[in-house]
Design an enzyme around this catalytic site. Structure first.
Site, mmCIF file in Angstrom:
data_model
loop_
_atom_site.group_PDB
_atom_site.id
_atom_site.type_symbol
_atom_site.label_atom_id
_atom_site.label_comp_id
_atom_site.label_asym_id
_atom_site.label_seq_id
_atom_site.Cartn_x
_atom_site.Cartn_y
_atom_site.Cartn_z
ATOM 1 N N HIS A 1 0.846 -1.197 0.000
ATOM 2 C CA HIS A 1 0.000 0.000 0.000
ATOM 3 C C HIS A 1 0.876 1.239 0.000
ATOM 4 O O HIS A 1 2.034 1.222 0.406
ATOM 5 C CB HIS A 1 -0.937 0.004 1.208
ATOM 6 C CG HIS A 1 -0.259 0.326 2.513
ATOM 7 N ND1 HIS A 1 -0.154 1.605 3.004
ATOM 8 C CD2 HIS A 1 0.367 -0.480 3.420
ATOM 9 C CE1 HIS A 1 0.483 1.582 4.148
ATOM 10 N NE2 HIS A 1 0.815 0.336 4.431
ATOM 11 N N CYS A 2 0.291 2.351 -0.494
ATOM 12 C CA CYS A 2 0.951 3.648 -0.425
ATOM 13 C C CYS A 2 0.079 4.540 0.446
ATOM 14 O O CYS A 2 -0.655 4.052 1.304
ATOM 15 C CB CYS A 2 1.154 4.226 -1.821
ATOM 16 S SG CYS A 2 -0.366 4.469 -2.763
ATOM 17 N N ALA A 3 0.118 5.845 0.250
ATOM 18 C CA ALA A 3 -0.601 6.767 1.132
ATOM 19 C C ALA A 3 -2.109 6.620 1.027
ATOM 20 O O ALA A 3 -2.831 6.804 2.007
ATOM 21 C CB ALA A 3 -0.191 8.204 0.831
ATOM 22 N N ARG B 1 -3.691 4.111 -1.522
ATOM 23 C CA ARG B 1 -4.157 2.979 -2.324
ATOM 24 C C ARG B 1 -3.619 1.643 -1.818
ATOM 25 O O ARG B 1 -2.476 1.535 -1.392
ATOM 26 C CB ARG B 1 -3.719 3.140 -3.786
ATOM 27 C CG ARG B 1 -4.048 4.478 -4.383
ATOM 28 C CD ARG B 1 -3.496 4.608 -5.797
ATOM 29 N NE ARG B 1 -3.577 5.979 -6.297
ATOM 30 C CZ ARG B 1 -3.205 6.371 -7.484
ATOM 31 N NH1 ARG B 1 -2.715 5.485 -8.341
ATOM 32 N NH2 ARG B 1 -3.306 7.624 -7.847
ATOM 33 N N ARG C 1 -2.338 -1.712 -3.184
ATOM 34 C CA ARG C 1 -1.762 -2.100 -4.473
ATOM 35 C C ARG C 1 -1.600 -3.621 -4.496
ATOM 36 O O ARG C 1 -0.863 -4.185 -3.686
ATOM 37 C CB ARG C 1 -0.414 -1.409 -4.681
ATOM 38 C CG ARG C 1 -0.539 0.108 -4.750
ATOM 39 C CD ARG C 1 0.829 0.784 -4.718
ATOM 40 N NE ARG C 1 0.715 2.233 -4.836
ATOM 41 C CZ ARG C 1 0.837 2.910 -5.962
ATOM 42 N NH1 ARG C 1 1.082 2.270 -7.089
ATOM 43 N NH2 ARG C 1 0.718 4.226 -5.979
#
Length: 468
Positions: free
Chosen positions: A26-28, A30, A32
């Site tokens: 995951h990012c900030a 989303r 993934r």
């Protein structure tokens, strides 16, 4: 509202089940997901899951937008299932060869510069605060005048505002070495060598106070204070050289020879070849940026404010980090920031109009938090979850962004930093009453136009049935 654990299960099931999941990161904003077979994923079903603000397949990943904070909790629940969690950097290794050449390079730019941005954000806030406390009008409130400010206090503020840009090559080289698999410590040292006090200072050369050192009669050797590209490409080649040397040099000599050869070869190449070449390239990029920003009659604001969020859809908007860094370093201000802030605010306003106008509970629950996220500077939930899904709100947002950007450009508005916009971005305009007021007006125009157009022409609940 469904529990996060159930949401995680629903997402995995709609993505094709546990057997179809290669890895998850995951990012900030989303989640993934790397899939074995993307045809098994049902994106429409994912978008119907509670708290999901949008989903799409891009760069070899199924990207599910939850928004800041929420995505961390969903990821924790996903990893409790029979799914392999991975780091974002590991996932980048899986996806680095996907997409065309330009997409891969811009993605690499993002990987390098995103870790540096928080420091530059803080520096921009320091610049704004220094401008605020040194304004004559503010000083008068305390019975002071500009000449009453202590030299030591000004020196203190200079340390806060100048350090990150003076040593920017060290930050860039460190991050580049890390992204490309080298030793970050070697990157830091090479970056510091590029700004060594023994070299003529880049700012002194720019002001005409000193001349470059000429080697062999035609190679100018200078310091690279606040430069980006020389450190970036030196970091790429340095990391690759280090990995190659470690494969060739015996383990007994690796500790001595590898760092010695990397530092020797790379600083020689940086000062005599890489630096002079890419400094010219950097100057060309800056000149082209200024041409666009200096377009008369607010045209630059119409273009950038209106089209920036289209670039965000492609995922290659991180390339603008380089432009903003150059503007701050060379101009001491960032005229790009208010233009993109207008575009971001407008998308938030379009999502807000959808949320307030809709009578559907799920749409309200999706659009209203997404609009708040946009007003805090993150538009992906609003764009992918609401505006782009129905197209018209997105277009109305583009029109609003163009209107706000047009005003900002006419007023010559510029921020003291980068990477924060809309509500948090107000902190970059504290250095004067007129910049602060014009920033509020520019974003207000963007919000008003986008909201009004979306309310009047951009959305009806009947679009929900058509979308389904």
């Amino acid at each position: 509202m469904a529990e996060n654990s159930q949401i995680a299960k629903d997402v995995i099931e709609a993505a094709g089940g546990e057997g179809n999941i290669a890895s998850v990161a995951h990012c900030a904003t989303r989640l993934r997901i790397m899939l074995h077979d993307k045809e098994k994923a049902d994106i429409s079903a994912i978008e119907e899951i509670d708290k999901v603000k949008g989903a799409f397949y891009n760069s070899g990943q199924l990207q599910v937008i939850f928004g800041t904070g929420t995505v961390n909790r969903i990821y924790e629940e996903v990893t409790k299932l029979n799914v392999e969690g991975t780091t974002k950097s590991d996932m980048k290794e899986d996806t680095k060869n996907q997409g065309n050449f330009l997409q891969r390079w811009i993605r690499t730019f993002g990987d390098v510069f995103v870790p540096i941005i928080p420091v530059l954000v803080a520096t921009g806030l320091f610049m704004g605060l220094r401008g605020l406390v040194t304004q004559p009008q503010v000083l008068q409130l305390f019975g002071l005048a500009p000449e009453d400010i202590s030299e030591n206090f000004l020196l203190y503020t200079q340390i806060l505002t100048d350090t990150a840009f003076i040593f920017l090559p060290a930050l860039v080289a460190w991050s580049t070495f890390k992204v490309f698999g080298g030793s970050p410590l070697l990157g830091i040292v090479i970056g510091l060598m590029l700004v060594s006090p023994a070299l003529p200072n880049a700012w002194d050369i720019g002001s005409g106070e000193v001349e470059p050192i000429m080697f062999f009669g035609f190679i100018p050797v200078v310091g690279y204070q606040a430069s980006v590209l020389p450190a970036f490409f030196t970091g790429i080649l340095g990391a690759k050289l280090e990995k190659a040397l470690r494969k060739k040099i015996p383990e007994s000599l690796d500790l001595i020879l590898t760092p010695f050869l990397v530092l020797l070869i790379m600083i020689t190449g940086a000062l005599f070849i890489i630096g002079p070449i890419f400094h010219v390239v950097e100057n060309g990029i800056f000149a082209a940026t200024r041409v666009v920003l200096d377009l008369p009659l607010g045209i630059s604001g119409l273009i950038i404010g209106g089209l920036h969020q289209v670039i965000v859809i492609t995922g290659v908007h991180h390339i603008f980090n380089l432009l903003e860094i150059q503007l701050l370093e060379r101009l001491g201000e960032n005229p790009f920031n208010p233009l993109i802030s207008a575009g971001i605010a407008a998308q938030g306003a379009a999502a807000l109009a959808v949320g307030l106008k809709s009578k559907e509970k799920k749409m309200k629950a999706l659009a209203l938090p997404s609009s708040l996220s946009a007003f805090l500077g993150i538009t992906e939930p609003a764009i992918f979850g609401v505006n782009l899904r129905y197209v018209k709100p997105f277009v109305m947002g583009l029109i609003g962004g163009a209107a706000g950007g047009f005003f900002a450009s006419l007023m010559g508005l510029a921020g003291t930093g980068m990477a924060i916009t809309v509500i948090p971005g107000m902190l970059l305009y504290l250095d004067g009453l007129f910049p602060f007021a014009n920033y509020i007006i520019a974003n207000g125009i963007a919000i008003g136009v986008a909201f009004g157009l979306t309310w009047a022409f951009g959305y009806e609940d009947g679009m929900l049935d058509k979308d389904k």
